[in-house]
Motif scaffolding. Structure first.
Motif, short mmCIF file in Angstrom:
data_model
loop_
_atom_site.label_atom_id
_atom_site.label_comp_id
_atom_site.label_asym_id
_atom_site.label_seq_id
_atom_site.Cartn_x
_atom_site.Cartn_y
_atom_site.Cartn_z
N ALA A 142 0.83 -1.21 0.00
CA ALA A 142 0.00 0.00 0.00
C ALA A 142 0.86 1.25 0.00
CB ALA A 142 -0.93 -0.01 1.21
N TYR A 143 1.99 1.19 0.69
CA TYR A 143 2.88 2.36 0.76
C TYR A 143 3.45 2.69 -0.62
CZ TYR A 143 6.81 5.32 2.13
OH TYR A 143 7.71 6.36 2.24
N THR A 144 3.96 1.68 -1.32
CA THR A 144 4.60 1.93 -2.62
C THR A 144 3.59 2.28 -3.70
OG1 THR A 144 4.59 -0.45 -3.08
CG2 THR A 144 6.59 0.48 -2.10
N ALA A 145 2.31 2.02 -3.46
CA ALA A 145 1.28 2.40 -4.43
C ALA A 145 1.02 3.90 -4.42
CB ALA A 145 -0.01 1.65 -4.15
N GLY A 146 1.50 4.59 -3.39
CA GLY A 146 1.29 6.03 -3.27
C GLY A 146 2.45 6.83 -3.82
N PRO A 147 2.61 8.06 -3.36
CA PRO A 147 3.70 8.94 -3.83
C PRO A 147 5.06 8.26 -3.72
CG PRO A 147 2.16 10.17 -2.47
CD PRO A 147 1.76 8.73 -2.37
#
Length: 200
Positions: free
Chosen positions: A94-99
């Motif tokens: 989920a973290y890497t899917a963002g900015p």
């Protein structure tokens, strides 16, 4: 928080940390706060492996933490470091899917001795970590705490502490990466005086 003093993790304070971790069976199943460091070669690691590797990182200057002392006893800590020192985090997908812009620093975990919880140790540790980050040049600091508002959560499971703690220290929520987990961030300016934490 009366009587609590923050000090930096280094070779001289390592024995104090080791005593605290050993008294809690290596913390979180023998992790020794190695889970957020780069993945090591080989299979699963034992608590003894983690202890050895953590001590090596500390002596090489590749592990950072603000330690909290009550008198001569280390009663807790806040682990932090540059992103290349602490590349592994929970909810990575989920973290890497963002900015995609990475922070300069990450705060990845806290630990407080079971007999010293609810005394402000985590707050003192976070404050100490921010002071040390300022001394080391400052920059964008990020962490991944839980929002526990309206929920009862055992403090022993809050390895990254709570959103409310970070908000009290000037952090803001930037995005959600789990049902109750948030990315929080704050810009820390470089300390003009270059003063670090209290020496042992």
């Amino acid at each position: 928080m009366t009587g609590l003093v923050a000090r930096s993790l280094d070779a001289t304070t390592w024995p104090d940390v080791a005593r605290l971790v050993e008294s809690h069976n290596g913390v979180w199943g023998g992790c020794w706060c190695m889970a957020f460091h780069p993945q090591r070669e080989g299979g699963p690691k034992t608590a003894a492996d983690n202890r050895r590797d953590k001590e090596s990182l500390v002596r090489e200057g590749q592990a950072h933490a603000a330690l909290v002392y009550d008198g001569a006893d280390c009663v807790g800590w806040c682990q932090f470091g540059p992103t290349d020192e602490l590349p592994r985090i929970k909810h990575r997908k989920a973290y890497t899917a963002g900015p995609s812009t990475l922070p300069d620093w990450r705060i990845t975990c806290f630990f407080v001795d079971r007999g010293d919880r609810r005394r402000g140790v985590a707050s003192a540790a976070l404050d100490g970590a921010l002071q040390e980050i300022a001394r080391l040049g400052g920059g964008l600091v990020e962490s991944y705490p839980e929002d526990v508002e309206g929920r009862k959560v055992s403090s022993s499971f809050l390895h990254n502490s709570t959103v409310s703690l970070f908000e009290r220290h000037g952090f803001e929520r930037t995005r959600r990466i789990g049902k109750d987990r948030w990315v929080v961030a704050r810009l820390v300016l470089q300390s003009a005086l270059g003063a670090g934490l209290v020496s042992p």
